[in-house]
Motif scaffolding. Structure first.
Motif, PDB file in Angstrom:
ATOM      1  N   ALA A 168       5.513  12.820  -3.870  1.00  0.00           N
ATOM      2  CA  ALA A 168       4.185  12.372  -3.317  1.00  0.00           C
ATOM      3  C   ALA A 168       4.613  12.722  -1.840  1.00  0.00           C
ATOM      4  O   ALA A 168       5.437  12.765  -1.014  1.00  0.00           O
ATOM      5  N   GLU A 169       3.609  12.911  -0.864  1.00  0.00           N
ATOM      6  CA  GLU A 169       3.444  13.606   0.672  1.00  0.00           C
ATOM      7  C   GLU A 169       3.323  12.787   1.513  1.00  0.00           C
ATOM      8  O   GLU A 169       3.778  12.893   2.232  1.00  0.00           O
ATOM      9  N   GLY A 170       3.408  11.185   0.420  1.00  0.00           N
ATOM     10  CA  GLY A 170       2.914  10.527   1.413  1.00  0.00           C
ATOM     11  C   GLY A 170       2.302   9.543  -0.065  1.00  0.00           C
ATOM     12  O   GLY A 170       2.213   9.194  -0.770  1.00  0.00           O
ATOM     13  N   ILE A 171       1.801   7.895   0.900  1.00  0.00           N
ATOM     14  CA  ILE A 171       1.356   6.873   0.300  1.00  0.00           C
ATOM     15  C   ILE A 171       0.133   6.673   0.616  1.00  0.00           C
ATOM     16  O   ILE A 171      -0.280   7.046   1.367  1.00  0.00           O
ATOM     17  N   GLY A 172      -1.151   7.151  -0.584  1.00  0.00           N
ATOM     18  CA  GLY A 172      -2.543   7.339   0.612  1.00  0.00           C
ATOM     19  C   GLY A 172      -3.218   5.416  -0.001  1.00  0.00           C
ATOM     20  O   GLY A 172      -4.531   5.871   0.027  1.00  0.00           O
ATOM     21  N   LEU A 173      -2.462   4.943  -0.742  1.00  0.00           N
ATOM     22  CA  LEU A 173      -3.339   3.467  -1.259  1.00  0.00           C
ATOM     23  C   LEU A 173      -1.851   2.685  -1.259  1.00  0.00           C
ATOM     24  O   LEU A 173      -1.981   2.746  -2.420  1.00  0.00           O
ATOM     25  N   PHE A 174      -1.556   1.598  -0.534  1.00  0.00           N
ATOM     26  CA  PHE A 174      -0.655   0.571  -0.677  1.00  0.00           C
ATOM     27  C   PHE A 174      -1.362  -0.648  -0.623  1.00  0.00           C
ATOM     28  O   PHE A 174      -2.076  -1.436  -0.095  1.00  0.00           O
ATOM     29  N   ARG A 175      -1.026  -1.098  -2.378  1.00  0.00           N
ATOM     30  CA  ARG A 175      -1.474  -2.306  -2.469  1.00  0.00           C
ATOM     31  C   ARG A 175      -0.975  -3.925  -2.290  1.00  0.00           C
ATOM     32  O   ARG A 175      -0.102  -3.985  -2.873  1.00  0.00           O
ATOM     33  N   THR A 176      -1.369  -3.830  -1.080  1.00  0.00           N
ATOM     34  CA  THR A 176      -0.830  -5.756  -0.836  1.00  0.00           C
ATOM     35  C   THR A 176      -1.184  -6.989  -1.395  1.00  0.00           C
ATOM     36  O   THR A 176      -0.187  -8.015  -1.229  1.00  0.00           O
ATOM     37  N   GLU A 177      -2.563  -6.537  -2.087  1.00  0.00           N
ATOM     38  CA  GLU A 177      -2.972  -7.574  -3.062  1.00  0.00           C
ATOM     39  C   GLU A 177      -1.634  -8.608  -3.571  1.00  0.00           C
ATOM     40  O   GLU A 177      -1.556  -9.515  -4.638  1.00  0.00           O
TER      41      GLU A 177
ATOM     42  N   ASN B  65      -0.324   6.431  -4.960  1.00  0.00           N
ATOM     43  CA  ASN B  65      -0.721   4.707  -5.242  1.00  0.00           C
ATOM     44  C   ASN B  65       0.970   3.944  -5.532  1.00  0.00           C
ATOM     45  O   ASN B  65       1.021   3.989  -6.744  1.00  0.00           O
ATOM     46  N   VAL B  66       0.725   3.028  -4.635  1.00  0.00           N
ATOM     47  CA  VAL B  66       1.730   1.951  -5.176  1.00  0.00           C
ATOM     48  C   VAL B  66       1.773   0.133  -4.783  1.00  0.00           C
ATOM     49  O   VAL B  66       0.151   0.218  -3.708  1.00  0.00           O
ATOM     50  N   GLY B  67       2.635  -0.459  -5.201  1.00  0.00           N
ATOM     51  CA  GLY B  67       2.025  -1.763  -4.616  1.00  0.00           C
ATOM     52  C   GLY B  67       3.744  -2.467  -4.240  1.00  0.00           C
ATOM     53  O   GLY B  67       2.987  -3.149  -3.642  1.00  0.00           O
TER      54      GLY B  67
ATOM     55  N   ALA C  53       9.337   0.968  12.054  1.00  0.00           N
ATOM     56  CA  ALA C  53       9.501   2.175  11.019  1.00  0.00           C
ATOM     57  C   ALA C  53       8.720   3.123  11.091  1.00  0.00           C
ATOM     58  O   ALA C  53       7.983   3.539  12.557  1.00  0.00           O
ATOM     59  N   GLY C  54       9.291   4.832  10.508  1.00  0.00           N
ATOM     60  CA  GLY C  54       8.915   5.631  11.240  1.00  0.00           C
ATOM     61  C   GLY C  54       7.987   6.087  10.785  1.00  0.00           C
ATOM     62  O   GLY C  54       7.660   7.636  10.651  1.00  0.00           O
ATOM     63  N   ALA C  55       7.352   5.623   9.684  1.00  0.00           N
ATOM     64  CA  ALA C  55       6.072   6.230   9.268  1.00  0.00           C
ATOM     65  C   ALA C  55       4.546   6.913   9.980  1.00  0.00           C
ATOM     66  O   ALA C  55       4.586   5.823  10.896  1.00  0.00           O
ATOM     67  N   ASP C  56       3.960   7.157   9.301  1.00  0.00           N
ATOM     68  CA  ASP C  56       2.365   7.377  10.265  1.00  0.00           C
ATOM     69  C   ASP C  56       1.686   6.265   9.497  1.00  0.00           C
ATOM     70  O   ASP C  56       0.799   6.363   8.564  1.00  0.00           O
ATOM     71  N   VAL C  57       1.654   5.409  10.008  1.00  0.00           N
ATOM     72  CA  VAL C  57       0.884   4.378   9.456  1.00  0.00           C
ATOM     73  C   VAL C  57      -0.993   4.209   9.853  1.00  0.00           C
ATOM     74  O   VAL C  57      -1.183   3.898  11.124  1.00  0.00           O
ATOM     75  N   ALA C  58      -1.462   3.920   8.594  1.00  0.00           N
ATOM     76  CA  ALA C  58      -2.801   3.838   8.696  1.00  0.00           C
ATOM     77  C   ALA C  58      -3.670   2.545   8.504  1.00  0.00           C
ATOM     78  O   ALA C  58      -2.818   2.238   6.976  1.00  0.00           O
TER      79      ALA C  58
ATOM     80  N   LYS D 250       3.079   9.455   5.929  1.00  0.00           N
ATOM     81  CA  LYS D 250       2.121   8.851   5.971  1.00  0.00           C
ATOM     82  C   LYS D 250       1.743   7.767   4.798  1.00  0.00           C
ATOM     83  O   LYS D 250       1.749   8.083   3.831  1.00  0.00           O
ATOM     84  N   VAL D 251       1.516   6.813   5.390  1.00  0.00           N
ATOM     85  CA  VAL D 251       0.876   5.408   5.168  1.00  0.00           C
ATOM     86  C   VAL D 251       0.572   4.853   5.126  1.00  0.00           C
ATOM     87  O   VAL D 251      -0.273   4.419   5.976  1.00  0.00           O
ATOM     88  N   VAL D 252      -1.070   4.444   3.928  1.00  0.00           N
ATOM     89  CA  VAL D 252      -2.525   3.820   3.902  1.00  0.00           C
ATOM     90  C   VAL D 252      -2.250   2.570   3.870  1.00  0.00           C
ATOM     91  O   VAL D 252      -2.234   2.646   2.243  1.00  0.00           O
ATOM     92  N   VAL D 253      -2.496   1.490   4.230  1.00  0.00           N
ATOM     93  CA  VAL D 253      -2.453   0.502   3.649  1.00  0.00           C
ATOM     94  C   VAL D 253      -3.840   0.090   3.663  1.00  0.00           C
ATOM     95  O   VAL D 253      -4.632  -0.306   4.504  1.00  0.00           O
ATOM     96  N   ARG D 254      -3.961  -0.799   2.724  1.00  0.00           N
ATOM     97  CA  ARG D 254      -5.104  -1.680   2.154  1.00  0.00           C
ATOM     98  C   ARG D 254      -4.753  -2.974   2.158  1.00  0.00           C
ATOM     99  O   ARG D 254      -4.017  -3.903   2.103  1.00  0.00           O
ATOM    100  N   THR D 255      -6.397  -3.198   3.266  1.00  0.00           N
ATOM    101  CA  THR D 255      -6.046  -4.772   3.264  1.00  0.00           C
ATOM    102  C   THR D 255      -6.099  -5.581   2.150  1.00  0.00           C
ATOM    103  O   THR D 255      -7.214  -5.354   1.541  1.00  0.00           O
ATOM    104  N   LEU D 256      -5.883  -6.607   2.249  1.00  0.00           N
ATOM    105  CA  LEU D 256      -6.151  -7.964   1.378  1.00  0.00           C
ATOM    106  C   LEU D 256      -7.842  -7.672   0.270  1.00  0.00           C
ATOM    107  O   LEU D 256      -8.031  -7.528   0.925  1.00  0.00           O
ATOM    108  N   ASP D 257      -7.376  -7.045  -0.999  1.00  0.00           N
ATOM    109  CA  ASP D 257      -8.387  -6.451  -2.020  1.00  0.00           C
ATOM    110  C   ASP D 257      -7.881  -7.596  -3.349  1.00  0.00           C
ATOM    111  O   ASP D 257      -7.376  -7.815  -4.229  1.00  0.00           O
TER     112      ASP D 257
END
Length: 543
Positions: free
Chosen positions: A276-285, A265-267, A371-376, A315-322
């Protein structure tokens, strides 16, 4: 040993040592008459500048960290023109500098508390500014961390960003505060530093300095009056555990090879990502907070690209504005809501401001292509299948191939299968799902036991989501703090959860816990937890 003190688990781990409290704030002296308004105004504004300069220097010393971002926000508060004008006006009316600063910040504090949620927790930052500015006015040393000359457990009413930014983790073993919630700065920084922490702990300030204590940041317990043997045993165990964990590496999997991806989980791109194998929660807020307007397209593209490039091929999972509820944004929420936690927050913001989501999705798509990440991408606070389908359509229109939703509302967990039929994946946010399932505010320390992620009702909903994933053949992850509990991670794997996302510093312990069990043993642990009658029973059943 006395009955343990209970608070909110804010930083997983176990620590033991002598407790020492942070120094008390400077006392406000009796008011005096002002004979030279210009000189007194200069004294007051000079104190605010001294504080801003000091905090800015502290931020520069820890540049690129979560602490630096928080300190920079506090500098902006100290330099706020409206605050300076208010202080000057009060001095002009005859109030001396220390009292003018105190009165002006009290008005700002009341406004923060009235806003609730995230801003209410920032009220403690204003208290810190007040104390530092009053100290500067009086020529006193600013409040700071004690230095007992030995490793210790830091106890306080609450901790300011300036206090926690420069913490020596070689001396500070754990954090305990009487105030604060799971999103307070103490909790955020404790997780970033890998320190055990308990916040909202009633009775913490009654612990005399030097008292030997144990701090269980996973269960939210503080035991006082322990003996030297207990402390020595925990210290030795922790030293051995850290050495053992530092040697672990590789992907998450059970002893017989069943994979469970371990994500962070990152900001921001500066957050700790080792292991980390990737990012499961990118807190964009975090990029929207403390702003008077939304960040522009170019600014968002730059920020997202830096995160994506830090994870090439992963893997990078981006959470939209929370936004909303505990994270109100003035430029989006002009009108108060009777119950913000049940109001317009998360994906629902797009009902009022569709352009905010549109610009964000366009920025994510642009950054992903560079970028070269696997973005969701996933949306927070989804309640219905229609909302999920609508979000996926918006993502597809922006050119985003992988779109999912967060399960934070019981309705979404109950309808997990039909939701998974229209999205690519789901990720369970256990923090909010606990709050809504048990009707217990995440900020209320008095209800801490209801927010225990081992609560049977929460485990039932998690099992329901995992079954839906198995039936539809789509991934189901957990990105709440529950994922950082090694014992609970075993249960989650046994339920059929595919990935666990947490503070990166928690990953080694979770990796070790999974590697110690076969998948069959994880399934047996999950069954035992589900059969328990309460949270303590579930925890005890797993062992």
């Amino acid at each position: 040993m006395t009955e343990p003190l209970r608070g909110i688990a804010a930083g997983p781990g176990l620590a033991a040592g002598p407790a020492h409290r942070i120094a008390a704030r400077p006392a406000l002296p009796p008011a005096v008459s002002v004979s030279d308004v210009d000189a007194e105004t200069a004294r007051a504004l000079g104190a605010l500048k001294t504080v801003a300069d000091d905090l800015g220097a502290r931020a520069a010393a820890v540049a690129g960290t979560v602490a630096a971002d928080i300190l920079d926000a506090q500098v902006m508060m100290a330099e706020d023109a409206m605050l300076g004008e208010d202080v000057a006006a009060r001095v002009g009316a005859g109030t001396d500098a220390p009292h003018a600063i105190t009165e002006a910040l009290a008005v700002h504090r009341a406004a923060f508390e009235a806003a609730g949620g995230y801003l209410a927790e920032r009220a403690a930052d204003l208290d810190d500014l007040r104390d530092r500015a009053v100290a500067a006015c009086l020529g006193l040393a600013m409040p700071g961390i004690p230095a007992p000359g030995r490793p210790f457990v830091l106890v306080a009413a609450d901790l300011s960003p300036a206090d926690t930014a420069g913490l020596d983790t070689g001396q500070v073993l754990a954090l305990v505060t009487a105030e604060g919630g799971p999103t307070s700065h103490t909790a955020i920084l404790a997780r970033a530093l890998g320190l055990p922490a308990v916040v909202g702990c009633a009775g913490a300030l009654d612990i005399p300095d030097g008292t030997l204590v144990t701090v269980d940041g996973t269960r939210g317990l503080v035991e006082t009056g322990v003996d030297e043997g207990t402390v020595a045993g925990i210290r030795a165990e922790e030293t051995a555990r850290r050495a053992r964990l530092s040697a672990t590496s590789g992907p998450g999997r059970t002893s017989d090879g069943h994979p469970v991806a371990l994500l962070a989980n990152v900001g921001s791109a500066e957050d700790h990502l080792d292991g980390a194998e990737g990012i499961g929660l990118f807190r964009t807020e975090l990029r929207y907070l403390d702003r008077t307007e939304a960040p522009g397209f170019d600014e968002q593209v730059e920020a997202y690209t830096r995160v994506f490039r830090a994870m090439p091929g992963r893997k990078v999972v981006v959470r939209t504005l929370d936004a909303g509820a505990d994270k109100p944004l003035p430029f989006l929420f002009a009108d108060g809501e009777p119950n913000p936690a049940l109001g317009v927050r998360g994906l629902r913001v797009a009902r009022r401001h569709p352009e905010i989501l549109r610009v964000q999705l366009d920025a994510i798509a642009t950054a992903a292509s560079a970028a070269g990440a696997d973005v969701a991408v996933m949306a927070p606070m989804v309640a219905t299948v229609a909302e999920a389908a609508g979000f996926v359509a918006r993502c597809r229109a922006a050119g985003i191939a992988k779109a999912g939703v967060m399960v934070e509302i019981p309705a979404a967990a109950l309808r997990a299968r039909p939701i998974l039929e229209v999205v690519d994946f789901i990720s369970v946010g256990t923090n909010d799902l606990s709050q809504y399932t048990l009707a217990a505010d995440r900020q209320c320390a008095e209800l801490a036991e209801l927010l225990d992620p081992w609560q049977p009702a929460l485990l039932d909903l998690l099992a329901m989501c995992a079954r839906a994933g198995a039936e539809t053949g789509k991934p189901v992850g957990v990105c709440g703090e529950a994922a950082a509990d090694p014992a609970l991670a075993v249960v989650l794997a046994g339920l059929g959860i595919d990935s666990l996302s947490m503070s990166a510093r928690a990953i080694p312990a979770v990796r070790e816990a999974l590697a110690a069990r076969t998948f069959a043993e994880c399934r047996a642990a999950a069954a035992a937890a589900l059969a328990a009658g309460d949270a303590e029973g579930a925890r005890a059943a797993v062992g």
